[in-house]
Design a protein around this motif. Structure first.
Motif, short mmCIF file in Angstrom:
data_model
loop_
_atom_site.label_atom_id
_atom_site.label_comp_id
_atom_site.label_asym_id
_atom_site.label_seq_id
_atom_site.Cartn_x
_atom_site.Cartn_y
_atom_site.Cartn_z
N LEU A 299 0.83 -1.20 0.00
CA LEU A 299 0.00 0.00 0.00
C LEU A 299 0.86 1.25 0.00
O LEU A 299 2.08 1.21 0.20
N ASP A 300 0.20 2.37 -0.20
CA ASP A 300 0.88 3.66 -0.18
C ASP A 300 1.64 3.86 1.13
O ASP A 300 2.78 4.37 1.16
N THR A 301 1.05 3.44 2.25
CA THR A 301 1.67 3.61 3.56
C THR A 301 2.97 2.83 3.68
O THR A 301 3.93 3.27 4.31
N THR B 3 5.87 8.54 10.55
CA THR B 3 6.85 7.52 10.17
C THR B 3 7.75 7.12 11.33
O THR B 3 8.64 6.31 11.16
N GLY B 4 7.53 7.71 12.51
CA GLY B 4 8.44 7.47 13.63
C GLY B 4 8.34 6.08 14.21
O GLY B 4 9.33 5.55 14.71
N THR B 5 7.17 5.46 14.16
CA THR B 5 7.00 4.12 14.71
C THR B 5 5.88 3.43 13.96
O THR B 5 4.96 4.08 13.43
N ALA B 6 5.95 2.11 13.90
CA ALA B 6 5.01 1.35 13.07
C ALA B 6 3.54 1.54 13.46
O ALA B 6 2.69 1.63 12.57
N PRO B 7 3.16 1.60 14.76
CA PRO B 7 1.74 1.78 15.08
C PRO B 7 1.12 3.02 14.47
O PRO B 7 -0.05 3.00 14.08
N ASN B 8 1.89 4.11 14.36
CA ASN B 8 1.35 5.32 13.75
C ASN B 8 0.96 5.08 12.29
O ASN B 8 -0.09 5.52 11.82
N LEU B 9 1.81 4.37 11.56
CA LEU B 9 1.51 4.07 10.17
C LEU B 9 0.37 3.08 10.03
O LEU B 9 -0.43 3.14 9.09
N ILE B 10 0.29 2.15 10.97
CA ILE B 10 -0.82 1.19 10.94
C ILE B 10 -2.14 1.91 11.17
O ILE B 10 -3.16 1.60 10.54
N LEU B 11 -2.14 2.90 12.06
CA LEU B 11 -3.34 3.73 12.25
C LEU B 11 -3.74 4.38 10.93
O LEU B 11 -4.91 4.36 10.54
N LEU B 12 -2.77 4.98 10.22
CA LEU B 12 -3.06 5.64 8.96
C LEU B 12 -3.62 4.65 7.94
O LEU B 12 -4.61 4.94 7.25
N GLY B 13 -2.99 3.48 7.85
CA GLY B 13 -3.46 2.48 6.89
C GLY B 13 -4.85 1.96 7.21
O GLY B 13 -5.69 1.80 6.32
N GLN B 14 -5.12 1.72 8.49
CA GLN B 14 -6.44 1.19 8.84
C GLN B 14 -7.52 2.26 8.76
O GLN B 14 -8.69 1.94 8.51
N LEU B 15 -7.15 3.52 8.99
CA LEU B 15 -8.12 4.60 8.76
C LEU B 15 -8.56 4.62 7.30
O LEU B 15 -9.75 4.77 6.99
N VAL C 187 -6.14 12.98 9.05
CA VAL C 187 -4.82 12.57 9.56
C VAL C 187 -3.83 12.50 8.42
O VAL C 187 -3.97 11.67 7.50
N ASN C 188 -2.83 13.38 8.44
CA ASN C 188 -1.70 13.29 7.51
C ASN C 188 -0.45 13.70 8.28
O ASN C 188 -0.49 13.92 9.49
N LEU D 147 -10.63 7.73 19.95
CA LEU D 147 -10.15 6.52 20.62
C LEU D 147 -8.97 5.89 19.91
O LEU D 147 -8.09 5.31 20.55
N MET D 148 -8.92 6.00 18.58
CA MET D 148 -7.87 5.32 17.83
C MET D 148 -6.51 6.00 18.00
O MET D 148 -5.47 5.33 18.03
#
Length: 573
Positions: free
Chosen positions: A87-89, A251-263, A273-274, A477-478
């Motif tokens: 994916l883009d993320t 891009t600092g840690t994987a959970p942040n990017l996972i939040l972006l991808g799942q959003l 969120v960008n 919450l996310m």
């Protein structure tokens, strides 16, 4: 000891085999207790979560299971699963990893660390602040593990230069006696060491000669304890700063990017969120938490000319950050508005910059070469070679992200997320601010024992459905759930940075538990404060957004088809 080590390895190998073989069988009741498609999807998710938590398989290998299990179990066709891994993320994260590789290749991180330390001075508390600021800044762009691994050798070198090696009291006494005898023989004055200088609170007469008495031994013991505390404070501050700093950027840690991808997966219309909006929210939170953490640790424990390659890396690094911030800052038109809407993303920016690194020269070009026939025809070395990128970029993280996105896609398509939402009725009466605190506490405790990536992959779908049930903005919450995954401070096994610092041999588990407990409490309270103050205006958390309504409509459509089946299954349970 060798025999004991071999026995431990055998026990660990047997444990991994047992988990690999028994976990699929132990989870079979999940298939039977839920509707067919939802049950199969939950079966795969629980199996992956178990493998991730026990590391029975390498994390990246476990992330590949949806490619095999989703098609075989009829959850998703492979044509929908495989694209989730690219994916883009994923490419945005890859660009950050390659940029980090280039920074490490030319030791720009060392230059930054030395510059900061020159500014803060040699007083221990100020040195700890300098180390934490440097580590957190590096962790905003590099992985937390890499930042910790880079900074710990620098911290050790500084401590050794200030205090010398850690000697026992007997060695120090013997060395002191020998020095005194030599000085008396040569009629020289004694000079205090840096340790004595830092520990002293009043001027001492250097011409006065003292005998080694019980008071002197007591002073030496206090100096050793003081020195040990300084070492602990230094070493424990670095992994903590890495975990805190990683929350400041997407891009600092994987959970942040996972939040972006799942959003993007759950709420395709959500564009709040960008990189810029996340930084405006998370950077002040990171600074406040970092300063409070520094105060707690301090209380508890006591221009250089750049080479051409370093200048070039620093220039591209600044361009990389500026372009990410200015693409779409929301409060003013970004440079992406010059192109067709929806065509330019943060991944395009990152990959554009890192491609330049592979052909930009690492040495200043000389025009004389073109006119000097005797000049050697040496091959130009770029700022970053592909071999170096292959060696230093953790490619398994890309697969790990893809596994998380594939899992989220499976939850959405199978209807499992809707089923989970149906089980959250008891929480509908909880006030949203209380829900934020509860969510952060639960996830912060869970991530002490599991990887933050696995934790957020498991919890984000649940939080999305819970927000819809509470009729609040899902980001309310996310976002705290995502950042809470990075607040793992109490155990050496909580994060790789904690493990690296613990392996130095200067820290004990009780040191990390004692320091980390208050760090966790401060993190939960500060995050709750941020979500209920400035985050509300940045992410528009006061209203239930239209893009969440679209998800509700999409979710209720398949729900009506399986509602009776789901309710009957719940009644049986």
């Amino acid at each position: 000891m060798a025999a004991l080590g071999a026995l431990v390895k055998k026990v660990w190998s047997v444990r991994r085999v047992l988990v690999l073989l028994c976990a699929p069988l132990a989870l079979v009741p999940v298939l039977l207790s839920l509707p067919p498609k939802e049950g199969r999807c939950l079966y795969v998710i629980l199996l992956m979560a178990l493998y991730w938590c026990t590391e029975a398989l390498p994390l990246a290998v476990t992330a590949l299971l949806p490619i095999v299990l989703f098609p075989f179990l009829g959850i998703l066709p492979s044509s929908k699963v495989c694209p989730q891994y690219f994916l883009d993320t994923n490419f945005l994260f890859l660009s950050g990893l390659i940029m980090a590789s280039a920074i490490e290749e030319w030791n720009l991180h060392r230059r930054i660390a030395l510059r900061v330390l020159m500014l803060v001075g040699v007083q221990p508390a100020r040195l700890i602040l300098g180390m934490m600021l440097t580590t957190s800044f590096l962790s905003m762009w590099l992985s937390n593990t890499a930042s910790t691994a880079m900074m710990l050798p620098i911290a050790n070198a500084i401590l050794k230069s200030l205090f010398g090696e850690k000697n026992t009291s007997k060695d120090m006494n013997r060395e002191n006696e020998e020095n005194q005898a030599s000085l008396q023989q040569n009629k020289l004055y004694t000079v205090p060491t840096e340790m004595q200088f830092l520990a002293s609170t009043e001027d001492k007469d250097l011409t006065e000669e003292k005998e080694v008495t019980s008071d002197a031994l007591s002073d030496l013991k206090k100096e050793e304890e003081y020195k040990a505390n300084i070492w602990k404070g230094f070493l424990i501050s670095i992994p903590y700063a890495a975990s805190i700093g990683g929350t400041a950027t997407l891009t600092g840690t994987a959970p942040n990017l996972i939040l972006l991808g799942q959003l993007k997966s759950y709420f395709p219309e959500c564009d709040v969120v960008n990189f810029g909006s996340w930084f405006m929210f998370a950077f002040p939170l990171m600074l406040i938490f970092l300063l409070m953490g520094w105060l707690w640790i301090s209380i508890l424990y006591g221009g250089i000319n750049l080479r051409f390659a370093e200048q070039a890396i620093f220039f591209f690094f600044c361009i990389f950050a500026i372009m990410l911030f200015s693409r779409d800052p929301k409060f003013i038109p970004g440079w992406a508005s010059l192109f067709a809407p929806g065509f330019i993303s943060d991944a395009v920016t990152g990959i554009t910059i890192v491609i330049i690194l592979f052909f930009f020269p690492s040495e200043k070009p000389s025009f004389r070469w073109w006119f000097d026939l005797k000049a050697p025809n040496t091959e130009m070395q770029p700022l970053l070679t592909w071999r170096k990128a292959q060696e230093t970029v953790p490619w398994n993280i890309i697969l790990l992200l893809g596994g998380g996105f594939a899992m989220a896609k499976g939850c959405e398509e199978s209807g499992l997320s809707v089923w989970i939402g149906g089980r959250l009725h008891p929480l509908e009466g909880v006030p949203p601010p209380v829900a934020v605190i509860l969510v952060t506490i639960v996830i912060a405790l869970f991530t002490e024992f599991a990887s933050n990536t696995a934790t957020i992959i498991i919890f984000l779908p649940v939080l999305a459905e819970l927000a819809i049930r509470l009729k609040v903005n899902p980001l309310y919450l996310m976002i705290p759930g995502t950042i809470g995954c990075s607040y793992a401070f109490m155990l050496p096994v909580s994060t790789p940075p904690n493990s690296i610092a613990f392996s130095s041999g200067h820290l004990m588990v009780k040191d990390m538990a004692k320091t980390g407990l208050l760090m966790n409490v401060m993190g939960v309270l500060l995050l709750s404060l941020a979500m209920n103050t400035w985050a509300k205006s940045i992410f528009q958390l006061g209203t239930f957004p239209a893009w969440a309504n679209i998800h509700v409509e999409n979710a209720t459509t398949p729900l009506t088809a399986v509602e009776n089946v789901t309710l009957s299954a719940l009644n049986k349970i």
